[in-house]
Design an enzyme around this catalytic site. Structure first.
Site, PDB file in Angstrom:
ATOM      1  N   SER A  18       0.686  -1.149   0.092  1.00 53.52           N
ATOM      2  CA  SER A  18      -0.383  -0.124  -0.295  1.00 53.52           C
ATOM      3  C   SER A  18       0.875   1.246   0.335  1.00 53.52           C
ATOM      4  O   SER A  18       0.822   2.044  -0.232  1.00 53.52           O
ATOM      5  CB  SER A  18      -1.139   0.048   0.818  1.00 53.52           C
ATOM      6  OG  SER A  18      -0.352  -0.247   2.222  1.00 53.52           O
ATOM      7  N   ASP A 190      -0.740   7.348  10.244  1.00 52.01           N
ATOM      8  CA  ASP A 190      -0.989   6.841  10.859  1.00 52.01           C
ATOM      9  C   ASP A 190      -0.649   5.550  11.680  1.00 52.01           C
ATOM     10  O   ASP A 190      -0.836   4.601  12.597  1.00 52.01           O
ATOM     11  CB  ASP A 190      -2.449   5.945  10.354  1.00 52.01           C
ATOM     12  CG  ASP A 190      -2.156   4.951   9.247  1.00 52.01           C
ATOM     13  OD1 ASP A 190      -0.594   5.118   9.076  1.00 52.01           O
ATOM     14  OD2 ASP A 190      -2.406   4.547   8.365  1.00 52.01           O
ATOM     15  N   HIS A 193       1.366   3.991   7.800  1.00 53.13           N
ATOM     16  CA  HIS A 193       1.805   4.127   6.420  1.00 53.13           C
ATOM     17  C   HIS A 193       2.347   6.082   6.271  1.00 53.13           C
ATOM     18  O   HIS A 193       2.758   6.659   7.239  1.00 53.13           O
ATOM     19  CB  HIS A 193       0.230   4.491   5.330  1.00 53.13           C
ATOM     20  CG  HIS A 193      -0.083   3.089   5.584  1.00 53.13           C
ATOM     21  ND1 HIS A 193      -0.987   2.906   6.328  1.00 53.13           N
ATOM     22  CD2 HIS A 193      -0.747   2.969   3.954  1.00 53.13           C
ATOM     23  CE1 HIS A 193      -1.069   1.762   5.783  1.00 53.13           C
ATOM     24  NE2 HIS A 193      -1.362   1.717   4.881  1.00 53.13           N
TER      25      HIS A 193
END
Length: 240
Positions: A18, A190, A193
């Site tokens: 991601s 967070d 990330h």
């Protein structure tokens, strides 16, 4: 009209989880690299959110064949943030440390066999983990803390070893973000990330490794001021 020679852009391929997939968001590190390479390279985002190195190794041959590896200037391999999740808390994404290392090496060897030399490969380690911030995210999703800062560091060390064993370069993000006692927490949005600052930091560090690989690539198609306005065909339809 006579048959024209196609214009083929070289490619920089970003492959990972991601953190790679999100890299084309506003202020993302992939978007920053793409901007620097405009008119020189296509920067191709092959980030797959939630994937680990086991799944990455499986799908890589579907994403890059020997024919599509032509004119690849560089490939980044950026896995580990999911692999390093805790087995008892997140067995779906967890990959044991030794397997993770072997998966990275297998992907490096595959790329070399497909025509991307090892000196065009850049491994990127997982970043640090801000456990309190990530625990808040986990609780919002109804699960306990499933990643640890120290575990990410072990996987970062394994990534560095794997890169050395296949002759690839490595960007040790876990170490660089903490170098000289630096507080890495502002680099994370967070706890896991990248924030805008983290994206900028990664783009700067990666560019230092990429710049030498792309420095000699030409500007594709003439600068507009160099086009012969009286006979543009002579400038625009010639072989590059």
């Amino acid at each position: 009209m006579s048959k024209l020679t196609p214009v083929v852009w070289p490619k920089v391929i970003l492959f990972g989880d991601s953190i790679t997939q999100y890299s084309f968001q506003p202020h993302g590190w992939g978007a920053e690299i793409a901007n620097k390479l405009a008119r020189k390279c296509d920067v191709v985002n092959r980030g797959l959110s939630g994937y680990n190195s086991r799944w990455g190794r499986m799908v890589l041959p579907r994403l890059l064949s020997q024919s599509s590896a032509e004119r690849v200037a560089a490939v980044t391999l950026f896995f580990g943030a999911n692999d390093s999740s805790l087995e008892d808390k997140n067995p779906q994404q967890h990959v044991p440390l030794q397997e993770y290392c072997e998966n990275l090496k297998d992907m490096g060897r595959f790329l070399s066999s497909a025509g991307v030399p090892s000196d065009r490969l850049i491994f990127i380690t997982p970043p640090p983990v801000d456990e309190p911030a990530w625990e808040k995210e986990c609780l919002l999703k109804g699960c306990p803390l499933n990643r640890r800062h120290a575990a990410a560091g072990q996987y970062a060390e394994a990534c560095v070893r794997a890169a050395g064993q296949v002759g690839a370069d490595v960007l040790d993000l876990w170490t660089l973000m903490q170098q000289d006692g630096r507080d890495f927490r502002p680099f994370l949005s967070d706890g896991l990330h990248l924030s805008q600052d983290g994206n900028q930091f990664l783009a700067q560090q990666l560019w230092r490794l990429l710049e030498g690989r792309v420095a000699d690539l030409p500007f594709i198609l003439p600068y507009w001021g160099d086009v012969d306005h009286a006979s543009p065909e002579s400038s625009l339809l010639c072989d590059l």
